[in-house]
Write a protein that holds these residues in place. Sequence first.
Motif, PDB file in Angstrom:
ATOM      1  N   VAL A 194       0.838  -1.196   0.000  1.00 39.19           N
ATOM      2  CA  VAL A 194       0.000   0.000   0.000  1.00 39.19           C
ATOM      3  C   VAL A 194       0.877   1.252   0.000  1.00 39.19           C
ATOM      4  O   VAL A 194       0.611   2.221  -0.725  1.00 39.19           O
ATOM      5  N   LYS A 195       1.922   1.234   0.809  1.00 35.17           N
ATOM      6  CA  LYS A 195       2.845   2.369   0.843  1.00 35.17           C
ATOM      7  C   LYS A 195       3.451   2.625  -0.538  1.00 35.17           C
ATOM      8  O   LYS A 195       3.584   3.777  -0.970  1.00 35.17           O
ATOM      9  N   HIS A 196       3.825   1.552  -1.228  1.00 30.80           N
ATOM     10  CA  HIS A 196       4.423   1.698  -2.554  1.00 30.80           C
ATOM     11  C   HIS A 196       3.428   2.298  -3.545  1.00 30.80           C
ATOM     12  O   HIS A 196       3.786   3.167  -4.352  1.00 30.80           O
ATOM     13  N   GLN A 197       2.175   1.846  -3.486  1.00 27.85           N
ATOM     14  CA  GLN A 197       1.163   2.394  -4.388  1.00 27.85           C
ATOM     15  C   GLN A 197       0.984   3.904  -4.180  1.00 27.85           C
ATOM     16  O   GLN A 197       0.932   4.671  -5.144  1.00 27.85           O
ATOM     17  N   LEU A 198       0.880   4.294  -2.929  1.00 28.92           N
ATOM     18  CA  LEU A 198       0.669   5.710  -2.634  1.00 28.92           C
ATOM     19  C   LEU A 198       1.909   6.540  -2.950  1.00 28.92           C
ATOM     20  O   LEU A 198       1.792   7.687  -3.403  1.00 28.92           O
ATOM     21  N   ALA A 199       3.077   5.960  -2.729  1.00 21.16           N
ATOM     22  CA  ALA A 199       4.316   6.672  -3.070  1.00 21.16           C
ATOM     23  C   ALA A 199       4.394   6.915  -4.573  1.00 21.16           C
ATOM     24  O   ALA A 199       4.818   7.989  -5.020  1.00 21.16           O
ATOM     25  N   ASN A 200       3.956   5.933  -5.366  1.00 19.01           N
ATOM     26  CA  ASN A 200       3.968   6.103  -6.821  1.00 19.01           C
ATOM     27  C   ASN A 200       3.029   7.216  -7.262  1.00 19.01           C
ATOM     28  O   ASN A 200       3.344   8.003  -8.155  1.00 19.01           O
ATOM     29  N   VAL A 201       1.854   7.288  -6.620  1.00 16.12           N
ATOM     30  CA  VAL A 201       0.907   8.366  -6.932  1.00 16.12           C
ATOM     31  C   VAL A 201       1.525   9.722  -6.595  1.00 16.12           C
ATOM     32  O   VAL A 201       1.452  10.672  -7.383  1.00 16.12           O
TER      33      VAL A 201
END
Length: 343
Positions: free
Chosen positions: A233-240
């Motif tokens: 989840v952290k990776h997804q939000l970091a990409n955004v």
Amino acid sequence: MRFLLNDEQREFARSLDTMLAAARTPAVVRAWAAGDTAPGRALWSRLADAGVFALAVPERHEGLGPLPAELAVAFTELGRHAVPGPLAETVAAAAFLDRLGDRALAADWLPGIASGKSAVSFALLAADAPYALDAATADGVFAVEGDTVRLAESAGEVQQSADPARRLARPLGGTVLARGAAVTDAARHATRHARLATAAQSLGLGRTLLVHTVDHVRRRTQFGVAIGSFQAVKHQLANVLITLEFAEPLVHSAALALASADLSTGAAAAADREIAAAKVVAGEAAYGAALTALQLHGALGYTDELDLSLWIRKARPLRNAWGTPSACRAQVVTGLVPDGAQA
């Protein structure tokens, strides 16, 4: 070149953010989608009082502009709060009328656009793009077909859209206002402004989607812990976040290019490429933020009752409006403005 906002621009953004937060825009959006434009027109007047539409109108016609940098600041906030209506189209119409060179026509319409009395739509019509945003409710619809522009007299049936507040209709009939190369040139100028405004809206939209999704994953739990603590989840939000951070200076750079370029020279092509790049990157960033928000909200993301769905459903139409990603990428490479660029 400076891409950061100055103190005055940041204060302008804060003032619009405060005003729009108090306006409870989800209710305004839902009313607009249902065909009740009264709350939206009341908000439109308040935005005009704050100077938003005057930024696209020259001083000789009772405006403040043209000021593309400030316009980008304003439209980022409009996107952040999902304000409905023909926002980019009104700006495009102002740019078109100013560029066209018809003094009487400009005098008839531009002061009303600056003051907020006239909410107008503008469209480049083609076989695959025969609709104008809010053509059924706008105070005037300027429809360009080839090298001819007409002021439509009516509109066809409102078409369904992924965004219910995006009410598209075919402009019908009307008076021919002008023909020739001046119309083609003015339409390209209008497209520049519409793309910049739409890119800024996308940037603001993506910011709101990210903020609300981060807040949601902090509160939602699985296996006794917040899902925001999961590495995936952290990776997804970091990409955004990264894509939005990358888009922001491109939007500001595009605004500066539009403001500084002598658009009667080859500098216009360079400005067009910068604006197209900002449009595609901001649009893709907002769309990615919407997909992530939808996934991380789970079944909640599909419900109309969730206010965030109003933002989620705007992302794809904004990404495609005034130039699809493929069309904008092509312009970055070729410098050409395709016909029907509003999509």
